[in-house]
Structure formats: C-alpha cells, structure tokens
Write a protein that holds these residues in place. Structure first.
Motif, PDB file in Angstrom:
ATOM      1  N   VAL A 124       0.855  -1.129  -0.141  1.00 39.16           N
ATOM      2  CA  VAL A 124      -0.047   0.169  -0.041  1.00 39.16           C
ATOM      3  C   VAL A 124       0.947   1.186  -0.028  1.00 39.16           C
ATOM      4  CG1 VAL A 124      -0.289   0.339   2.396  1.00 39.16           C
ATOM      5  CG2 VAL A 124      -2.290   1.032   0.989  1.00 39.16           C
ATOM      6  N   ASN A 125       0.044   2.278  -0.380  1.00 39.12           N
ATOM      7  CA  ASN A 125       0.939   3.543  -0.680  1.00 39.12           C
ATOM      8  C   ASN A 125       1.157   4.407   0.581  1.00 39.12           C
ATOM      9  OD1 ASN A 125       2.090   5.481  -2.406  1.00 39.12           O
ATOM     10  ND2 ASN A 125       0.185   6.287  -3.344  1.00 39.12           N
ATOM     11  N   GLU A 126       0.010   4.284   1.345  1.00 38.58           N
ATOM     12  CA  GLU A 126      -0.164   5.180   2.677  1.00 38.58           C
ATOM     13  C   GLU A 126      -0.235   4.079   3.801  1.00 38.58           C
ATOM     14  OE1 GLU A 126      -3.089   7.827   1.523  1.00 38.58           O
ATOM     15  OE2 GLU A 126      -1.677   9.460   0.755  1.00 38.58           O
ATOM     16  N   ALA A 127       0.083   4.530   4.888  1.00 41.54           N
ATOM     17  CA  ALA A 127      -0.204   3.792   6.015  1.00 41.54           C
ATOM     18  C   ALA A 127      -1.416   3.499   6.223  1.00 41.54           C
ATOM     19  CB  ALA A 127       0.698   4.353   7.341  1.00 41.54           C
ATOM     20  N   GLN A 128      -1.981   2.353   6.600  1.00 40.83           N
ATOM     21  CA  GLN A 128      -3.459   1.920   6.853  1.00 40.83           C
ATOM     22  C   GLN A 128      -3.570   1.526   8.280  1.00 40.83           C
ATOM     23  OE1 GLN A 128      -5.777   2.002   4.303  1.00 40.83           O
ATOM     24  NE2 GLN A 128      -4.138   3.001   3.454  1.00 40.83           N
ATOM     25  N   ASP A 129      -4.718   1.791   9.023  1.00 42.49           N
ATOM     26  CA  ASP A 129      -5.188   1.541  10.326  1.00 42.49           C
ATOM     27  C   ASP A 129      -5.530  -0.052  10.321  1.00 42.49           C
ATOM     28  OD1 ASP A 129      -4.840   4.080  11.329  1.00 42.49           O
ATOM     29  OD2 ASP A 129      -6.874   4.721  10.868  1.00 42.49           O
ATOM     30  N   GLU A 130      -6.062  -0.424   9.045  1.00 43.09           N
ATOM     31  CA  GLU A 130      -6.478  -2.061   8.832  1.00 43.09           C
ATOM     32  C   GLU A 130      -5.637  -2.871   8.296  1.00 43.09           C
ATOM     33  OE1 GLU A 130      -9.371  -3.372   9.885  1.00 43.09           O
ATOM     34  OE2 GLU A 130      -9.960  -1.381  11.152  1.00 43.09           O
TER      35      GLU A 130
END
Lengths: 280, 217
Positions: free
Chosen positions: B114-120
C-alpha cells in the motif's frame, strides 16, 4: 520532420553482405530499400522511388533521408595498414538509438553487466577523466579514461588497466579507442554505428579495426556480439525508453561526465529523434 | 477486486515466491515495483526504476539488507535511501537519491502493498491459503463471467475450480489485464491442489478467449 537528425548519415547495411536483391529496412520510420548495383556501387531508395545519397565506408552502407551538410565523419585509423577490419553484424534492440550510444559511452556498468570480462568487483571505481565538446570538429570527446578489466579483449590473457578514449562524431555513432594488448602504444578501434529504425527501435552495427593477428575472426565476432547482447538486456529495460534530455529525470554522477556532455551536445543541436524532452 | 473501498492494500505476490535474497517484479496501482526480500527476511517494495539511469530494479540483485541495480550496482536500503555508488566508493550518496518505497506486509502467505499507512491490516481468508499467482490477458468482467461468480462486497471471488472451492483475489492492471491470486483450502490434498491449479489455467483460457471474441465484434 524538422529534426536536424534527418540530415545525418546512418548505417543501413553491411556492404559485404549486400547483394543485388538488396534488403528492405527502415530509417527513422521510413521504409527504404538498399541494394548492390555494381562491385563498388550501391543504391538506396525510398518507397516512392526517390534515390537517397549513399556512401560505402567502414564496412557499411550509409545513407540519409535529408540533405547531409557534412561528409560522413572520418576515422583516420580505419585506413592504417595492419589492422583487421571486423564486420560484427547487427543486433536489434528495442530502445532509443540515443540510449544505445549513451550505454556505449559508459564504463561504470562494466563490472555489473560484463562481469569478469570488461570489469569485475571490487574494481568498480571510475577515476576522473577529461570530457570536452571540441568546437572545431563539433564532436564530443572523453580522454584519459582508465578502467581495470579482467579480460579487456579477445587478445588479453589476464587483468589489466585499460586506457580508453571515446568520440561521438554523429548523434547515433561513437568511436572507442582502447589499449591494444599486442601493441603497446597503439589503439584498437571499436565503433558503434546505430541505425534508428524508429525513435524506440534500433539496429546496432558494431565494427572494429584491430591490431590482432592471432584471434580467429569468428571468435572476435562472437566476443563482441556477447558484449552487445549483455548490453541489450539493460537497454530494453530502461524507463523511459527514450533518452531524457531534461535534467531532473535521471541523476548523473562524475562517472557520467561523457553522458552529460553527450546529452548537452544533442540538446544544443536539437538532435531529438529518440529523446524525451518533457519530464513525465 | 483489490484494492477497493474497504481494502486499500493490493495483493502483489505470494510470500513463497519471494525467498530471502531475491527480487521479483510486481505491480500496484501506484506503479511497477521491485519486490525484494533481504537476507534476514525483511520484505520491501521499491519503485521499479533506478533513479540513476532508469533501469528496472527488479532485474537487480539482493545482497545482505540491500537491493542493487544490475546496471551500475547502485544499492538501496529498506527505506529506499541510496547506500552506495560503486563508481565512487568513497562518496556518501545524497539523501535525495531514493527509490520511494511503498509499505508492505504479509498475511497468511500473501504479500500486500500500500501507498500510505493504513489502520486496517489486509484481510484474512478463513482457512484458505494461496496456491499460485497468474496473469490473465483479460478484463475482470471476462474473468468473472468465465468463473461464473462475481466479486463479493469484500472484493473476493468465490468459485469452483476442479470440483473444489477456490477463492480468487483479482487485481485490475489496465483494461485488458488482470492479476489473479488463487487460494485453496488449507487442508486440500496435493491432488486437489493440482486439480485447482489446472482448472485455473482453463479459467484463464476461457476468460482470454471471451475477451478476444468481444474484441473481434
């Protein structure tokens, strides 16, 4: 086409292999036909029948779609007695003709692409060398280039530091002078003549004038073809396929001074066939 | 299909296909990536282009904890920073030379990027484990038609392959190309896994010929 590259000379056939039936090929996107018309004569024609100027030199047939303002560049060493003239043949590469020339001017890739032949780790350092655009000749020159090579040429037995000079006399041609193991003090001549089929496809015609009395001709050709096939694996995987002339798209270092001068010279002359001008 | 509104992660490869010390090409909506695993097992996804001369880094090689470009040997760390320029061994490369890495994670044998940090975190598949990755020269619609099933709200395609239940994770790459990761029951026998794999190849032929027919009309 307003690109001044149209008025340049390009290799389109090996003279020794050309017969009366000739060959159909492509020059800057235009279909052309090249054929032998006599023992020392050839003809090049466009699809509409227009005849194109021709020259037979350095083992190749040269032509131009435009009106060449200069005679085909001179390689004085080509006429020196005692040299073996080697027609290496052709390697088709899916890349910009300008990328093919730039790769030929580069030594820093030797240890990684021509491993244990033209270079080997840990001998990776590129020492400072001289680069200039010679105004009178209007050519790019790199001199005092040195590099350690495990097997610099077919005639080299072990590792040596090889001296090089590079010359770009035309936008898709380069002449390399390198230390000649059997004859200290003389230079072997290895050229890269590139036929631009399109802006992203080219036929590369290497040619050599060597002081090597011993090697078998087939071995000499195989050695050079192996080198160019290794280069092809790089050239077909560079992004973008065209050579970026705008700064910012790629990051040169001091080892790339020849490439920087070549790009600057191309830009100055508006030689942009196979170039990418706007960063994307 | 993935990524989607609920899952921003893209499944790019199977963990088993990137052993330690190797690099492979992969694709994300952000662009081509060189997916590589360091000797110590750490996974990274670098932009698949060396900033020096544009060479694909997926053709490069992994040494220790760094990925090196095959053209001139420039090497990059897990954070994307250029560590070494072999032509100038004494030079400390400037921080501006960077491969702009994306974020990677692994879950149940699948590599997600993924390109940007994710919470899930990326999803779990309920006892289904990856079998193989395939590339279809076909649209996702042709894939769904050939599979006789549509993606559910989570993006998963549940279908029957070789008489067994299989899950498909599909990623659209352009209009006419789809990357498919095939998942099978964790307890499937070798014979069942082979049957699913072969049925996957038939599914590809069906989807590709359906798209070819549509293209001809």
């Amino acid at each position: 086409m307003s690109d001044p590259m149209i008025d340049e000379w390009y290799p389109v056939a090996l003279f020794s292999k050309l017969d009366a039936a000739g060959r159909d090929t492509l020059l800057m996107g235009h279909p052309i036909h090249v054929a032998r018309t006599g023992s020392e004569r050839v003809a090049a024609t466009e699809a509409d029948g227009r005849s194109l100027p021709v020259r037979i030199r350095y083992g190749h047939v040269w032509t131009s779609l435009g009106e060449p303002k200069k005679e085909l560049f001179d390689i004085p060493e080509a006429d020196e007695p005692g040299r073996r003239l080697v027609d290496v043949g052709v390697v088709r590469v899916r890349c910009s003709p300008l990328r093919a020339v730039e790769n030929f001017l580069d030594i820093a890739h030797f240890p990684f692409v021509h491993t244990d032949i033209l270079g080997a780790e840990p001998h990776t350092e590129v020492e400072k060398y001289d680069v200039e655009i010679r105004e009178k000749e209007d050519e790019v020159w790199a001199t005092k280039v040195k590099f350690f090579q495990p097997q610099a040429a077919k005639s080299a037995a072990g590792g040596i530091t090889t001296d090089y000079m590079y010359r770009v006399p035309a936008p898709t041609c380069s002449v390399l002078y390198k230390t000649c193991p059997p004859r200290p003090g003389e230079w072997d001549v290895i050229t890269l003549f590139v036929q631009p089929l399109t802006e992203e496809l080219c036929d590369v015609w290497p040619w050599m004038a060597l002081y090597d009395d011993e090697a078998d001709m087939t071995d000499l050709i195989h050695f050079q073809q192996m080198i160019f096939l290794q280069d092809r694996s790089i050239l077909e995987n560079q992004i973008p396929r065209r050579l970026p002339l705008d700064p910012g798209m790629e990051i040169p270092t001091r080892a790339d001074m020849t490439s920087v001068a070549y790009r600057r010279w191309l830009k100055r002359h508006n030689y942009t066939y196979g170039a990418q001008l706007v960063a994307q | 299909m993935f990524p989607n509104n609920w899952c921003k992660w893209t499944p790019v490869a199977l963990s088993a296909d990137v052993p330690a010390g190797t690099v492979i090409p992969a694709w994300t909506p952000t662009g081509d990536v060189a997916l590589w695993r360091s000797q110590s097992g750490q996974l990274s996804a670098s932009s698949d282009r060396c900033p020096h001369r544009g060479m694909r880094l997926s053709h490069g090689f992994v040494r220790g904890e760094a990925l090196a470009c095959i053209y001139h040997g420039w090497s990059y760390g897990r954070d994307g920073a250029c560590l070494r320029i072999p032509a100038h061994p004494d030079l400390q490369p400037p921080a501006s030379i960077n491969t702009r890495n994306q974020i990677t994670t692994e879950r149940e044998g699948i590599v997600w990027v993924v390109n940007e940090a994710q919470d899930e975190p990326p999803p779990s598949f309920d006892g289904y484990w990856p079998l193989r990755s395939m590339t279809f020269q076909a649209s996702i619609a042709a894939l769904e038609a050939a599979a006789g099933a549509k993606a559910d709200i989570s993006g998963l395609i549940r279908c029957t392959l070789g008489g067994e239940t299989a899950f498909l994770l599909a990623v659209t790459k352009g209009e006419a190309e789809t990357i498919v990761h095939v998942l099978a029951d964790k307890n499937a026998s070798l014979a069942q896994r082979i049957a699913i794999s072969q049925a996957g190849e038939q599914l590809r032929r069906d989807a590709e010929s359906a798209d070819a027919l549509e293209g001809a009309n």
